[in-house]
Write an enzyme that holds these catalytic residues in place. Structure first.
Site, mmCIF file in Angstrom:
data_model
loop_
_atom_site.group_PDB
_atom_site.id
_atom_site.type_symbol
_atom_site.label_atom_id
_atom_site.label_comp_id
_atom_site.label_asym_id
_atom_site.label_seq_id
_atom_site.Cartn_x
_atom_site.Cartn_y
_atom_site.Cartn_z
ATOM 1 N N ARG A 18 0.829 -1.210 0.000
ATOM 2 C CA ARG A 18 0.000 0.000 0.000
ATOM 3 C C ARG A 18 0.863 1.259 0.000
ATOM 4 N NH1 ARG A 18 -3.282 -0.342 5.107
ATOM 5 N NH2 ARG A 18 -1.367 -1.370 5.714
ATOM 6 N N ASN A 36 -6.240 -2.443 2.180
ATOM 7 C CA ASN A 36 -6.278 -3.894 2.231
ATOM 8 C C ASN A 36 -7.728 -4.339 2.302
ATOM 9 O OD1 ASN A 36 -3.497 -4.272 2.248
ATOM 10 N ND2 ASN A 36 -3.361 -4.323 4.466
#
Length: 90
Positions: A18, A36
């Site tokens: 990320r 996520n």
């Protein structure tokens, strides 16, 4: 301007993926978010100029040094969200 939604699968959680995505997005001036999923994937939405977004998505598909992307499902969205920045959600 284009707006895309993507689900990235593979080894993309617990490896800084990320942060990699956010860094690439910020460096390219993209707006949107990444997070996520409970299923172990990474989801993102991104807005920007067409070629920049397509180049960004290609880089995301290639992955970071510590990740291994096995699939990336993408769809272009018809409406814009007018994000203010690119952030990591939850």
């Amino acid at each position: 301007m284009i707006h895309y939604h993507a689900i990235i699968t593979g080894r993309v959680q617990g490896v800084g993926f990320r942060y990699f995505v956010q860094g690439e997005a910020v460096n390219r001036g993209m707006k949107g978010w990444v997070r996520n999923t409970d299923e172990g994937h990474v989801e993102l939405k991104v807005e920007g100029e067409q070629q920049e977004v397509l180049d960004f998505l290609k880089t995301v598909r290639e992955g970071s040094p510590f990740s291994k992307v096995t699939d990336m499902q993408m769809e272009q969205l018809p409406e814009f969200a007018h994000y203010q920045d690119f952030r990591i959600k939850g």
